[in-house]
Each structure stands twice: as structure tokens, then as C-alpha cells.
Design an enzyme around this catalytic site. Structure first.
Site, PDB file in Angstrom:
ATOM      1  N   SER A 144       0.877  -1.179   0.000  1.00 16.18           N
ATOM      2  CA  SER A 144       0.000   0.000   0.000  1.00 16.18           C
ATOM      3  C   SER A 144       0.909   1.222   0.000  1.00 16.18           C
ATOM      4  CB  SER A 144      -0.848  -0.007   1.284  1.00 16.18           C
ATOM      5  OG  SER A 144      -1.464   1.247   1.503  1.00 16.18           O
ATOM      6  N   TYR A 157      -1.695  -0.831  10.605  1.00 10.86           N
ATOM      7  CA  TYR A 157      -1.725  -1.119   9.157  1.00 10.86           C
ATOM      8  C   TYR A 157      -0.445  -0.594   8.492  1.00 10.86           C
ATOM      9  CZ  TYR A 157      -3.681  -1.086   4.345  1.00 10.86           C
ATOM     10  OH  TYR A 157      -3.911  -1.278   3.002  1.00 10.86           O
TER      11      TYR A 157
HETATM   12  P1  NAP Z   1     -11.234  -6.156   0.322  1.00  7.79           P
HETATM   13  O1  NAP Z   1     -12.102  -5.877  -0.831  1.00  7.79           O
HETATM   14  O2  NAP Z   1     -11.697  -5.850   1.712  1.00  7.79           O
HETATM   15  O3  NAP Z   1     -10.785  -7.697   0.250  1.00  7.79           O
HETATM   16  C1  NAP Z   1      -9.929  -8.221   1.215  1.00  7.79           C
HETATM   17  C2  NAP Z   1      -9.654  -9.656   0.844  1.00  7.79           C
HETATM   18  O4  NAP Z   1      -8.753 -10.209   1.825  1.00  7.79           O
HETATM   19  C3  NAP Z   1     -10.895 -10.508   0.821  1.00  7.79           C
HETATM   20  O5  NAP Z   1     -10.815 -11.405  -0.259  1.00  7.79           O
HETATM   21  C4  NAP Z   1     -10.818 -11.241   2.150  1.00  7.79           C
HETATM   22  O6  NAP Z   1     -11.419 -12.513   2.120  1.00  7.79           O
HETATM   23  C5  NAP Z   1      -9.318 -11.417   2.285  1.00  7.79           C
HETATM   24  N1  NAP Z   1      -8.924 -11.675   3.665  1.00  7.79           N
HETATM   25  C6  NAP Z   1      -8.932 -10.828   4.719  1.00  7.79           C
HETATM   26  N2  NAP Z   1      -8.523 -11.456   5.828  1.00  7.79           N
HETATM   27  C7  NAP Z   1      -8.213 -12.735   5.468  1.00  7.79           C
HETATM   28  C8  NAP Z   1      -7.748 -13.865   6.152  1.00  7.79           C
HETATM   29  N3  NAP Z   1      -7.495 -13.869   7.475  1.00  7.79           N
HETATM   30  N4  NAP Z   1      -7.552 -15.004   5.444  1.00  7.79           N
HETATM   31  C9  NAP Z   1      -7.819 -15.055   4.124  1.00  7.79           C
HETATM   32  N5  NAP Z   1      -8.270 -14.013   3.420  1.00  7.79           N
HETATM   33  C10 NAP Z   1      -8.481 -12.862   4.080  1.00  7.79           C
HETATM   34  O7  NAP Z   1      -9.837  -5.416   0.200  1.00  7.79           O
HETATM   35  P2  NAP Z   1      -8.996  -4.920  -1.060  1.00  7.79           P
HETATM   36  O8  NAP Z   1      -9.156  -3.467  -1.158  1.00  7.79           O
HETATM   37  O9  NAP Z   1      -9.266  -5.780  -2.229  1.00  7.79           O
HETATM   38  O10 NAP Z   1      -7.532  -5.172  -0.473  1.00  7.79           O
HETATM   39  C11 NAP Z   1      -6.659  -6.141  -1.006  1.00  7.79           C
HETATM   40  C12 NAP Z   1      -5.246  -5.766  -0.569  1.00  7.79           C
HETATM   41  O11 NAP Z   1      -4.915  -4.496  -1.102  1.00  7.79           O
HETATM   42  C13 NAP Z   1      -5.082  -5.664   0.946  1.00  7.79           C
HETATM   43  O12 NAP Z   1      -3.825  -6.207   1.311  1.00  7.79           O
HETATM   44  C14 NAP Z   1      -5.084  -4.167   1.184  1.00  7.79           C
HETATM   45  O13 NAP Z   1      -4.356  -3.798   2.331  1.00  7.79           O
HETATM   46  C15 NAP Z   1      -4.407  -3.678  -0.081  1.00  7.79           C
HETATM   47  N6  NAP Z   1      -4.703  -2.274  -0.407  1.00  7.79           N
HETATM   48  C16 NAP Z   1      -5.988  -1.865  -0.613  1.00  7.79           C
HETATM   49  C17 NAP Z   1      -6.204  -0.526  -0.908  1.00  7.79           C
HETATM   50  C18 NAP Z   1      -7.591   0.020  -1.120  1.00  7.79           C
HETATM   51  O14 NAP Z   1      -7.757   1.238  -1.093  1.00  7.79           O
HETATM   52  N7  NAP Z   1      -8.585  -0.799  -1.395  1.00  7.79           N
HETATM   53  C19 NAP Z   1      -5.145   0.365  -1.008  1.00  7.79           C
HETATM   54  C20 NAP Z   1      -3.851  -0.116  -0.800  1.00  7.79           C
HETATM   55  C21 NAP Z   1      -3.647  -1.440  -0.508  1.00  7.79           C
HETATM   56  P3  NAP Z   1     -12.962 -12.719   2.558  1.00  7.79           P
HETATM   57  O15 NAP Z   1     -13.780 -12.395   1.345  1.00  7.79           O
HETATM   58  O16 NAP Z   1     -13.023 -14.145   2.917  1.00  7.79           O
HETATM   59  O17 NAP Z   1     -13.214 -11.781   3.700  1.00  7.79           O
END
Ligand code: NAP
Length: 261
Positions: A144, A157
Site C-alpha cells: 500500500s 496497518y
Molecule cells: P477487500 O475488498 O476488503 O478484500 C480483502 C480480501 O482479503 C478478501 O478477499 C478477504 O477474504 C481477504 N482476507 C482478509 N482477511 C483474510 C484472512 N485472514 N484469510 C484469508 N483471506 C483474508 O480489500 P482490497 O481493497 O481488495 O484489499 C486487497 C489488498 O490491497 C489488501 O492487502 C489491502 O491492504 C491492499 N490495499 C488496498 C487498498 C484500497 O484502497 N482498497 C489500497 C492499498 C492497498 P474474505 O472475502 O473471505 O473476507
């Protein structure tokens, strides 16, 4: 589209929704066999079926709680038994818990570090032997912008994502002569559930409207917008291709110019 990743097996943690499903689709579009790992069978199965029918590649899924070393290790072994050794690993699953530092207790810190840092460590420990045996591999850690700079109200985080960047750099050095690259992608605020939840939180705590809260978030990005999940998928797919073979230990920022490290 040509299929440069045909014959490769990619595992994507958190592959059922958000950035993970876009990453999985971008890899499948290039011919990779894909395994989606996560906790929610219904979401994973629906995503696997959709990606397989859109891209004509084998896509499967397995239950894995990445905070539990046995769970993710068993899941990667099961995927390897079904679809061959995992030689592309995308450590994407993550959680973002926000709270002022003094309200961030040890339980909150452990929860965030267990998922955002140790989840990637466990999954990589499970997949790396297959990459070493193949003499080729790609590890992509979804960090991130919070992995490269400080942000208020997300100390745990930020710390976990900084550690993930450090892990990326160190493992890149360790694998540099083994045909394996290890990189991080650092998106800014992206259009997924994590940001949806953050917006709800801001609305509840400040009384702002959702549009005002969104305007505040996108103001961080000089392009004035959220990052689209497909943009993250394309960047990950590029890192997995032959053209990026000399790129390792890097943290690639996808944030419209927000950071220029
Ligand atoms: P999201 O839509 O909330 O999805 C999170 C994913 O992680 C879901 O598939 C969830 O699975 C899975 N997950 C969470 N805890 C888990 C666990 N204990 N075991 C297995 N799976 C788990 O989030 P996203 O925005 O796509 O984020 C994906 C990555 O990008 C993360 O690492 C986040 O920090 C990073 N990121 C996001 C942003 C943003 O603005 N969106 C920005 C920078 C970085 P379930 O469906 O089973 O809950």
C-alpha cells in the site's frame, strides 16, 4: 491477448473479491492456471467460475485463513496437488483497521500484523520451495502507499505494510540468483470494500456526507480519483511476465502521483 503465463500456476490470496479478483482475472487472461484462496467459499467459488468462463483457463479455489500458518500451508499444498506447483504467488489478502494510536490495543495490532504481514510470510514459506524446484517464480506482495509513508489513525496497518515492503526487499536479495523475483505493489485508495468501509467509518465519526468523505480521500491522489482494481491486476500481471525478469525488490506505487519515492 497472447498467453505468456500459460503453464504457470498462480495462487492469489483474498482472490474472491476486491483487488484479488481483478488480479486473478488479469493472470487468467494471460493463460495462467489460477487458485483463489480465502475464507468465504461462496465468494471464491463464484469468482472462480466467472474467471474460468471468461478466460478459458483452469481456476479453482481453496479455503485458507492466512493468519493461521497451518490453514494457508495446507491450502497451498492442496492447490499444488490439484493444479501443479504454485510458481506465482500474489499475497493480496489484507485488512485495514483504523483507530487512533491510543485506542489501538495489542489485540488490534496482533490481528493486523497476523493478516497483513504474517499471512504473506506463511504463504510464501509454503510456495517458495516449489519455485526453487522449478528454478522460476514470482512473488508479488500487495502492500500500500501506507507501506511507504505514514498515515494517521492506521498505525498498525502502516507498520504491517512497511514490514511487508521490508520483507519484499530482503527476500528479493535472497532469491535474486534463483530465477525468482519478489516485488510489492503499493496502491493508493482503490475502489473496493476496504474503502467502502473506510467511508462508512468517516461518515459515522465526522458527520460528513459520503460524497464529502470520498472527496477527502481522493484529494490524496493528484489525479483526483480512486485506483481501479483492474489497474492493480495489470501491474501484477506485468510483474509476472518475462519482460519484468530484472525487476525485483521493488515497490511499485499505483497512486496517480501521490508518492514519488
Ligand atoms: P477487500 O475488498 O476488503 O478484500 C480483502 C480480501 O482479503 C478478501 O478477499 C478477504 O477474504 C481477504 N482476507 C482478509 N482477511 C483474510 C484472512 N485472514 N484469510 C484469508 N483471506 C483474508 O480489500 P482490497 O481493497 O481488495 O484489499 C486487497 C489488498 O490491497 C489488501 O492487502 C489491502 O491492504 C491492499 N490495499 C488496498 C487498498 C484500497 O484502497 N482498497 C489500497 C492499498 C492497498 P474474505 O472475502 O473471505 O473476507
Amino acid at each position: 491477448m497472447s498467453r505468456p503465463l500459460a503453464g504457470k500456476h498462480a495462487a492469489v490470496t483474498g482472490g474472491g473479491r476486491g483487488l484479488g479478483v481483478a488480479i486473478a482475472a488479469a493472470l487468467a487472461a494471460r493463460g495462467a492456471t489460477v487458485s483463489l484462496l480465502g475464507r468465504t467459499a461462496k465468494t471464491l467459488d463464484a469468482a472462480a467460475q466467472r474467471i474460468a468462463s471468461e478466460h478459458g483457463t483452469a481456476v479453482g479455489s481453496a479455503f485458507a485463513d492466512i493468519a493461521d500458518e497451518k490453514s494457508i500451508t495446507d491450502a497451498i499444498a492442496a492447490c499444488a496437488a490439484e493444479r501443479g506447483p504454485v510458481t506465482v504467488l500474489v499475497n493480496n489478502a489484507g485488512i485495514a483497521v483504523s483507530a487512533p494510536f491510543l485506542k489501538s490495543d495489542a489485540r488490534l495490532w496482533r490481528e493486523v500484523l497476523d493478516v497483513d504481514l504474517m499471512g504473506a510470510v506463511y504463504a510464501t514459506r509454503a510456495a517458495l520451495p516449489g519455485m526453487l524446484a522449478a528454478g522460476w517464480g514470482r512473488v508479488v506482495n500487495v502492500a500500500s502507499t501506507a507501506g511507504l509513508t505514514g498515515m494517521a489513525y492506521v498505525t498498525a496497518y502502516c507498520a504491517a505494510k512497511h514490514a511487508l515492503v521490508g520483507f519484499t526487499r530482503a527476500l528479493a536479495m535472497e532469491t535474486a540468483r534463483k530465477g525468482i523475483t519478489v516485488n510489492a505493489i503499493c496502491p493508493g485508495y482503490s475502489d473496493t470494500d476496504i474503502v467502502g468501509e473506510a467511508l462508512k467509518n468517516i461518515v459515522a465519526k465526522t458527520g460528513m456526507s459520503r460524497d464529502e468523505a470520498l472527496a477527502n480521500l481522493v484529494a490524496h491522489n493528484p489525479q483526483g480519483r480512486l485506483i481501479a482494481p483492474d489497474e492493480v491486476g495489470e501491474a501484477v500481471a506485468w510483474l509476472c511476465g518475462a519482460g519484468a525478469g530484472s525487476v525485483t525488490g521493488q515497490s511499485i506505487v499505483l497512486a496517480g502521483g501521490e508518492l514519488m519515492p
